[in-house]
Design an enzyme around this catalytic site. Structure first.
Site, PDB file in Angstrom:
ATOM      1  N   ASP A  58       0.826  -1.202   0.000  1.00  0.00           N
ATOM      2  CA  ASP A  58       0.000   0.000   0.000  1.00  0.00           C
ATOM      3  C   ASP A  58       0.864   1.257   0.000  1.00  0.00           C
ATOM      4  OD1 ASP A  58      -2.359  -1.449   0.078  1.00  0.00           O
ATOM      5  OD2 ASP A  58      -2.510  -1.393   2.268  1.00  0.00           O
ATOM      6  N   TYR A 119       6.750  -9.874   6.777  1.00  0.00           N
ATOM      7  CA  TYR A 119       6.784  -8.437   7.009  1.00  0.00           C
ATOM      8  C   TYR A 119       7.367  -8.141   8.389  1.00  0.00           C
ATOM      9  CZ  TYR A 119       3.673  -7.291   3.040  1.00  0.00           C
ATOM     10  OH  TYR A 119       3.132  -7.115   1.793  1.00  0.00           O
TER      11      TYR A 119
END
Length: 279
Positions: A58, A119
């Site tokens: 994003d 992540y």
């Protein structure tokens, strides 16, 4: 003999000035757009060769270990291969780098062949705030955080579940995922790093999970609360999607070469959870 060569790219970027990975209408700056433009220019091609990425990050999210692939005409690859990496380095802006370019093995798909993505989310509860040199990569949380309580809460989220409560829904897309790892460690510098690994992630999943854990860490909720939200299966207004700048895609995992094609087929199948029984 096929007329195209599938090329794997390993890359990283600072997401601060990007409107995410994927190209968008209206001329907004994206990672995909920058790399595709650079690739077209350095290969002196009239065609834009479209990239497929392992994880579409994003706006504001960083990547250290992103993977993509592109299908190039065989003659273009043969002509430019020896100097392509260096030419891209000279053309790309300084906030995105391609580190490796190589012919992908048979059956490789950057997105669908992946078996996990890892992540990291970084946050500090230092009352003085964030080190100015790290401000673009670390979230400041202005309440003291109990890492042990956060890890206790994290354990209740592991495994295969429907993560609808922690995802932004997309029409026709499943929210079933297998969360393989969720753990937090406070470093000597006081920065807390959350490691989050799953076979795949739905939209806003990592940032929502971290938002729930922060609420536990600062004492606003008990450690069993995130698992209760998960079981309820609906968005809870108390689960905040934390800001994107603390999030970095660190690594993408792939199976052995001989399993790539099979994994690619499997990943395209829409997932369902095992039935708990009839009626």
């Amino acid at each position: 003999m096929s007329g195209v060569v599938r090329v794997r790219l390993d890359l990283s970027y600072d997401g601060t000035e990007f409107s995410g990975w994927a190209k968008q209408a209206g001329g907004r700056r994206t990672v995909q757009g920058e790399i595709e433009d650079a690739l077209r220019i350095v290969t002196r091609s009239a065609t834009t060769y479209e990239l497929t990425v392992a994880g579409r990050t994003d706006s504001g999210v960083h990547a250290r270990g992103q993977v993509a692939h592109v299908d190039l005409p065989r003659e273009v690859w043969a002509e430019h291969r020896p100097k392509l990496l260096k030419r891209l380095a000279g053309r790309l802006p300084k906030d995105v780098r391609v580190w490796a370019l190589r012919e992908a093995p048979e059956g490789f798909d950057a997105r669908f062949s992946a078996i996990w993505r890892r992540y990291a989310y970084r946050v500090t509860d230092n009352p003085g705030g964030v080190d100015p040199l790290l401000r673009g990569h670390v979230l400041w949380h202005d309440w003291p955080l109990d890492v042990d309580a956060m890890n206790e809460a994290a354990r209740g989220l592991l495994g295969e579940h429907d993560f609808a409560a922690y995802c932004k829904r997309r029409e026709g897309a499943t929210t079933i995922r297998t969360l393989q790892r969720l753990s937090l460690v406070r470093g000597d510098d006081g920065i807390i790093t959350a490691t989050v690994r799953a076979d795949a992630f739905c939209h806003n999943m990592v940032r929502s999970l971290i938002g729930a854990l922060l609420f536990v860490g600062d004492g606003h909720r008990t450690p069993d609360w995130p698992a209760k939200v998960l079981a309820a299966g609906v968005r809870d207004s108390a689960v905040h999607v934390v800001r994107p700048h603390g999030l970095t895609l660190e690594e993408v995992g792939y199976p052995a070469d001989e399993l790539l094609a099979a994994r690619s087929v499997e990943a395209r199948n829409k997932r369902t959870l095992p039935s708990a029984g009839c009626c």
